[in-house]
Design a protein around this motif. Structure first.
Motif, short mmCIF file in Angstrom:
data_model
loop_
_atom_site.label_atom_id
_atom_site.label_comp_id
_atom_site.label_asym_id
_atom_site.label_seq_id
_atom_site.Cartn_x
_atom_site.Cartn_y
_atom_site.Cartn_z
N ARG A 13 0.81 -1.23 0.00
CA ARG A 13 0.00 0.00 0.00
C ARG A 13 0.82 1.26 0.00
O ARG A 13 0.44 2.26 -0.60
CB ARG A 13 -0.89 0.03 1.25
CG ARG A 13 -1.99 -0.97 1.24
CD ARG A 13 -2.95 -0.63 2.38
NE ARG A 13 -3.91 -1.68 2.57
CZ ARG A 13 -3.97 -2.43 3.68
NH1 ARG A 13 -3.15 -2.19 4.67
NH2 ARG A 13 -4.87 -3.37 3.77
N TYR A 14 1.97 1.25 0.72
CA TYR A 14 2.67 2.51 0.92
C TYR A 14 3.97 2.66 0.13
O TYR A 14 4.49 3.76 0.02
CB TYR A 14 2.96 2.74 2.41
CG TYR A 14 1.70 2.79 3.24
CD1 TYR A 14 0.83 3.87 3.13
CD2 TYR A 14 1.36 1.75 4.10
CE1 TYR A 14 -0.34 3.91 3.86
CE2 TYR A 14 0.20 1.78 4.84
CZ TYR A 14 -0.66 2.86 4.71
OH TYR A 14 -1.81 2.89 5.42
N GLY A 54 -3.31 -2.00 11.95
CA GLY A 54 -2.38 -3.04 11.50
C GLY A 54 -1.15 -3.21 12.37
O GLY A 54 -0.87 -4.31 12.85
P1 ADP Z 1 -2.92 1.69 8.34
O1 ADP Z 1 -2.01 1.11 7.31
O2 ADP Z 1 -4.24 1.05 8.34
O3 ADP Z 1 -3.01 3.17 8.34
P2 ADP Z 1 -0.97 0.60 10.22
O4 ADP Z 1 -0.96 0.54 11.70
O5 ADP Z 1 -0.83 -0.68 9.48
O6 ADP Z 1 -2.31 1.32 9.79
O7 ADP Z 1 0.19 1.56 9.73
C1 ADP Z 1 0.35 2.84 10.34
C2 ADP Z 1 1.01 3.84 9.40
O8 ADP Z 1 2.37 3.48 9.16
C3 ADP Z 1 0.39 3.89 8.01
O9 ADP Z 1 -0.74 4.73 7.97
C4 ADP Z 1 1.53 4.44 7.17
O10 ADP Z 1 1.55 5.85 7.26
C5 ADP Z 1 2.79 3.92 7.88
N1 ADP Z 1 3.41 2.76 7.18
C6 ADP Z 1 3.25 1.45 7.50
N2 ADP Z 1 3.98 0.64 6.69
C7 ADP Z 1 4.64 1.47 5.83
C8 ADP Z 1 5.58 1.26 4.75
N3 ADP Z 1 5.97 0.02 4.39
N4 ADP Z 1 6.05 2.35 4.11
C9 ADP Z 1 5.66 3.60 4.47
N5 ADP Z 1 4.78 3.86 5.48
C10 ADP Z 1 4.28 2.83 6.15
#
Ligand code: ADP
Length: 270
Positions: free
Chosen positions: A163-164, A222
């Motif tokens: 996703r990110y 998450g």
């Molecule tokens: P969600 O993805 O539902 O917002 P999470 O607790 O899984 O909630 O993640 C928290 C935040 O961490 C995300 O909103 C994102 O901003 C950041 N994040 C998580 N994984 C990544 C990644 N691989 N790369 C960049 N940002 C990330």
């Protein structure tokens, strides 16, 4: 009081002075328990109405071609929003189960390679060909733990990477040695995270970019789920990232959680 909970803190001053502090945290503890019960109950109660709504929306969705455009678009919107609510309720329930169910860990011998392979397939489906996703196995030992919980922890990390990290990024799901123990890690070479945010990422609903995260289908729970799953496995989460330099999420397992070889899993698991 039989159920009093005390917290002790010892502070050292120089070589020979110590300060011992005892704090009564009974009330705090009870409030925390009330909060957990409340969240668990509300989430549970929301399940039935959501199921009913989903059922009706599915029926109306099937009749889409008979309905005026605006109406069928509206139904599509309602379907995606109820799906979001359902994900949220499921994650909340999972989180309260993880917090409340002490000692009840379903402890089996599992093979990290097949766990990572299963997660890779799901992440592949979510990515729809927009990322390069690989599995790397550099550690021969197996792992003891709950297959379901560890699967959901690693899936959360892998789905976040999809996703990110942005289109075209590389994602590696890896099992490798770490100190005496071993580490399950998810590494991407995407946009990364400002280190400023890292200490707060595992808080419920903490997001770096709220709008973006909601659009990608995340619930904001998450990483809180990942943290609690790892706590139950005597493991911890380490996050390593810099803006523009990708992100690595490591699940660090102590040696006590490892089992000798993959052969041993095959011979004892049935
Ligand atoms: P969600 O993805 O539902 O917002 P999470 O607790 O899984 O909630 O993640 C928290 C935040 O961490 C995300 O909103 C994102 O901003 C950041 N994040 C998580 N994984 C990544 C990644 N691989 N790369 C960049 N940002 C990330």
């Amino acid at each position: 009081d039989d159920n009093m909970i005390l917290q002790f803190q010892i502070t050292l001053y120089g070589d020979d002075e110590r300060l011992l502090m005892a704090r009564d945290i009974t009330r705090l503890h009870r409030l925390e328990q009330m909060r957990r019960d409340f969240v668990a109950n509300v989430s549970h109660e929301l399940r039935t109405p959501l199921t009913v709504l989903t059922g009706y929306l599915e029926t109306y969705g099937d009749m889409a071609e008979l309905l005026p455009d605006r109406l069928s678009r509206g139904i599509g919107q309602m379907q995606s929003q109820t799906r979001r609510m359902q994900n949220l309720v499921n994650d909340l329930l999972l989180l309260s189960r993880l917090e409340n169910d002490r000692g009840g860990l379903d402890d089996v011998r599992l093979d990290p390679a097949s766990l990572l392979e299963a997660v890779r397939r799901d992440a592949e489906a979510l990515s729809a060909g927009q990322h390069h996703i690989e599995v790397e196995i550099a550690e021969p030992r197996g792992l003891r733990g709950s297959e379901k919980e560890l699967h959901s922890a690693v899936s959360n990390l892998a789905f976040n990477a999809v996703r990110y990290a942005g289109e075209g990024s590389h994602i590696v799901l890896r099992w490798r040695p770490w100190k005496g123990g071993a580490c399950l890690e998810v590494e991407d070479d995407g946009e990364g995270i400002d280190p400023l945010h890292i200490p707060r990422l595992t808080e419920r609903f903490y997001r770096v970019d709220k709008g973006r995260s909601t659009a990608t289908g995340g619930t904001g729970l998450g990483l809180a789920i990942v943290k609690h799953v790892l706590l139950r496995h005597d493991a911890r989460l380490e996050i390593d990232s810099r803006l523009g330099e990708g992100a690595t999420f490591r699940c660090l397992f102590p040696v006590e959680r490892l089992i000798a070889t993959n052969d041993e899993i095959a011979s004892t698991s049935n």
